[in-house]
Scaffold this active site. Structure first.
Site, PDB file in Angstrom:
ATOM      1  N   ASP A   1      35.682  51.707  40.208  1.00 43.37           N
ATOM      2  CA  ASP A   1      34.579  50.902  40.730  1.00 43.37           C
ATOM      3  C   ASP A   1      33.369  51.759  41.119  1.00 43.37           C
ATOM      4  O   ASP A   1      32.239  51.274  41.088  1.00 43.37           O
ATOM      5  CB  ASP A   1      35.022  50.052  41.922  1.00 43.37           C
ATOM      6  CG  ASP A   1      35.844  48.842  41.495  1.00 43.37           C
ATOM      7  OD1 ASP A   1      35.996  48.607  40.276  1.00 43.37           O
ATOM      8  OD2 ASP A   1      36.338  48.122  42.383  1.00 43.37           O
TER       9      ASP A   1
ATOM     10  N   ASP B   1      47.714  32.997  39.082  1.00 45.97           N
ATOM     11  CA  ASP B   1      47.481  33.250  40.504  1.00 45.97           C
ATOM     12  C   ASP B   1      47.651  34.736  40.759  1.00 45.97           C
ATOM     13  O   ASP B   1      48.607  35.348  40.278  1.00 45.97           O
ATOM     14  CB  ASP B   1      48.489  32.495  41.381  1.00 45.97           C
ATOM     15  CG  ASP B   1      48.140  31.034  41.581  1.00 45.97           C
ATOM     16  OD1 ASP B   1      47.223  30.542  40.918  1.00 45.97           O
ATOM     17  OD2 ASP B   1      48.798  30.392  42.410  1.00 45.97           O
TER      18      ASP B   1
ATOM     19  N   HIS C   1      33.384  42.615  39.751  1.00 46.09           N
ATOM     20  CA  HIS C   1      34.081  42.492  38.470  1.00 46.09           C
ATOM     21  C   HIS C   1      33.794  41.155  37.795  1.00 46.09           C
ATOM     22  O   HIS C   1      33.520  40.167  38.462  1.00 46.09           O
ATOM     23  CB  HIS C   1      35.593  42.597  38.678  1.00 46.09           C
ATOM     24  CG  HIS C   1      36.022  43.852  39.355  1.00 46.09           C
ATOM     25  ND1 HIS C   1      37.048  43.883  40.268  1.00 46.09           N
ATOM     26  CD2 HIS C   1      35.564  45.130  39.272  1.00 46.09           C
ATOM     27  CE1 HIS C   1      37.218  45.126  40.715  1.00 46.09           C
ATOM     28  NE2 HIS C   1      36.325  45.898  40.127  1.00 46.09           N
TER      29      HIS C   1
ATOM     30  N   TYR D   1      43.817  34.457  44.756  1.00 41.43           N
ATOM     31  CA  TYR D   1      42.898  33.728  43.893  1.00 41.43           C
ATOM     32  C   TYR D   1      43.576  33.192  42.645  1.00 41.43           C
ATOM     33  O   TYR D   1      44.478  33.799  42.093  1.00 41.43           O
ATOM     34  CB  TYR D   1      41.659  34.555  43.534  1.00 41.43           C
ATOM     35  CG  TYR D   1      41.892  35.883  42.859  1.00 41.43           C
ATOM     36  CD1 TYR D   1      41.678  36.031  41.495  1.00 41.43           C
ATOM     37  CD2 TYR D   1      42.294  36.997  43.587  1.00 41.43           C
ATOM     38  CE1 TYR D   1      41.862  37.255  40.877  1.00 41.43           C
ATOM     39  CE2 TYR D   1      42.473  38.219  42.974  1.00 41.43           C
ATOM     40  CZ  TYR D   1      42.262  38.343  41.625  1.00 41.43           C
ATOM     41  OH  TYR D   1      42.460  39.559  41.010  1.00 41.43           O
TER      42      TYR D   1
ATOM     43  N   LYS E   1      37.246  31.289  39.242  1.00 40.67           N
ATOM     44  CA  LYS E   1      38.222  31.653  40.265  1.00 40.67           C
ATOM     45  C   LYS E   1      38.092  30.740  41.475  1.00 40.67           C
ATOM     46  O   LYS E   1      36.998  30.330  41.840  1.00 40.67           O
ATOM     47  CB  LYS E   1      37.998  33.096  40.729  1.00 40.67           C
ATOM     48  CG  LYS E   1      38.189  34.128  39.654  1.00 40.67           C
ATOM     49  CD  LYS E   1      37.855  35.516  40.169  1.00 40.67           C
ATOM     50  CE  LYS E   1      37.994  36.553  39.058  1.00 40.67           C
ATOM     51  NZ  LYS E   1      37.587  37.873  39.513  1.00 40.67           N
TER      52      LYS E   1
END
Length: 181
Positions: A170, A48, A62, A132, A72
């Site tokens: 990113d 988690d 990602h 998630y 997920k």
């Protein structure tokens, strides 16, 4: 729980049952038996994760490759996000297509993202808490990504690029056509 499959096979929008009264609310976020019955999938979540972000933070897109690919189950505890997934399964009829959904503290909607997808989200409110579950452990050597603003994908992030807060990592992600899947 109500589970609705999106146009991307295997991706489900999940609406949990919420019990509200004058004291507040109760919601069962995850129940393995109910999940399996509603989605027809037997997923073993092993990790988690949770993040807290400011409005405008964009995390993604990602994914994990090979034996470290991850499914997920994502949700928002506080605030709201625009959640985005991209189908990276080369043999899929929806390869390269994406789905967006708003997840919020108010709607309590969850999104199941199977293995073989890139995932990202844009934070729409300050102090948003995103949670998630993953069905596989993170492996740095197996991580991949796609630049958020790839024209080929055509994702409408709902905010202009100058209003986004993106990590240096990113910002350097490759385009979809150059991603290592």
């Amino acid at each position: 729980m109500i589970a609705k499959e999106t146009k991307l096979k295997g991706c489900f929008i999940i609406e949990p049952q919420v019990f509200e009264d004058k004291r507040g609310y109760f919601v069962e976020n995850y129940n393995q038996k109910s999940f399996k019955k509603a989605l027809g999938l037997d997923v073993n979540f092993v990790q988690d994760n949770e993040s807290k972000s400011s409005k405008g933070v964009l995390r993604g897109l990602h994914y994990q490759t090979g034996k470290f690919a991850q499914a997920k189950l994502v949700r928002v505890i506080k605030g709201s996000v625009l959640d985005v997934v991209v189908d990276l399964r080369p043999k899929s009829p929806t390869f390269g297509e994406h789905v967006t959904i708003e997840l919020s503290e108010q709607n309590k909607t969850q999104f199941f993202v199977p293995r073989g997808f890139a995932h990202g989200f844009l934070v729409l409110e300050d102090n948003t808490i995103f949670s998630y579950k993953c069905d596989n452990f993170y492996n740095k050597e197996s991580e991949g990504g796609i630049i958020f603003n790839d024209e080929e994908l055509g994702i409408d992030w709902k905010l202009s690029a100058q209003d986004l807060i993106i990590s240096d990592k990113d910002k350097e992600l490759p385009k979809f056509s150059k991603a290592i899947l």
